[in-house]
Scaffold this active site. Sequence first.
Site, mmCIF file in Angstrom:
data_model
loop_
_atom_site.group_PDB
_atom_site.id
_atom_site.type_symbol
_atom_site.label_atom_id
_atom_site.label_comp_id
_atom_site.label_asym_id
_atom_site.label_seq_id
_atom_site.Cartn_x
_atom_site.Cartn_y
_atom_site.Cartn_z
ATOM 1 N N SER A 138 0.828 -1.204 0.000
ATOM 2 C CA SER A 138 0.000 0.000 0.000
ATOM 3 C C SER A 138 0.862 1.253 0.000
ATOM 4 C CB SER A 138 -0.910 -0.003 1.238
ATOM 5 O OG SER A 138 -0.125 0.010 2.430
ATOM 6 N N ASP A 250 3.522 -12.614 -1.788
ATOM 7 C CA ASP A 250 4.863 -12.032 -1.805
ATOM 8 C C ASP A 250 5.876 -13.025 -2.379
ATOM 9 O OD1 ASP A 250 3.772 -9.770 -0.548
ATOM 10 O OD2 ASP A 250 4.070 -10.658 1.426
#
Length: 317
Positions: A138, A250
């Site tokens: 983010s 990830d």
Amino acid sequence: MIVTVTPNPALDITYDLPALRPHTSHRVAAVHEQAGGKGVNVARVLHALGHPTTAVLPLGGPTGEAVRADLDRCGLAHLAVPLAPGASTRRTVAVVDPADATVLNEPGPELSTEHWAALLTAVRSLLPAARALVLSGSLPPGLRPGAYADLVRLAHEQGVPVVLDADGAALTEALDAGPTVVKPNAAELRHATGIADPLDAARALADRGARTVVASLGPDGLLAVTPDGTWRARLPPEPVVRGNPTGAGDAVVAALAVALAERSPWPQALARAVALSAAAVRAPHAGRFDRQAYRSHLPLVQILPAGPSPRPGSSGP
């Protein structure tokens, strides 16, 4: 070297529980703290795979010092940009039981235009030695939604390919800059396009500027729309891979960054990404993976064509 950028890092706190039940108190079985944020998790996976990496991130306050100390303890090279005085790096809390994980994300400190410029300068200093750039997570309060586009253009000026893993406006506002790969999950893909069908949605992102779209679809694996073709990659449905899914995406990004750095063919890149993602689910914390599971999953990954390429391209990432 692969450079990762985490504009909104965190101190990740994980609580392990026998079972999570709402509206009651719990006794925590174990607590774990580590430096986190999506780009830091990617850097941790790259480091474990043996790939040189440097993590760029803003840090501040006592929480930021805890993040820095963990990076030092793990031997993760990093370039920290100081936050404004009084600002402190955020925390995230993951509550994990055998069935699932619940994650609580603090918003993070505001990042001013001045501090964003300092982060850009830090990344610019590393790009001449970089073979790939990862932009992940983010954007903190205070940054305009198109901030990632600045970094994509900066990398392109140096001929460095970019993997972007972001949601909402942070993703869509960067598409005009032409990121090499974008990696949304199913919800982020639908949010960015308003299209329910993942293949149609991925093609829509490609039409808007992403050179390649690799969407993670949970148990259904990966969907890749590339200049060379469109594929689905997944493990067989049985046995079901169970564990902590918070770092699976990830791990996919780490595998894609390695593929860009090594110019691997897309089917090989996708197979490694699926196997590494599943191995990350088997690990207790984000940024880690089960090496034996990775080796055992890799030959089991199924790569199937999902349709023609949306546009002509080269033979690999």
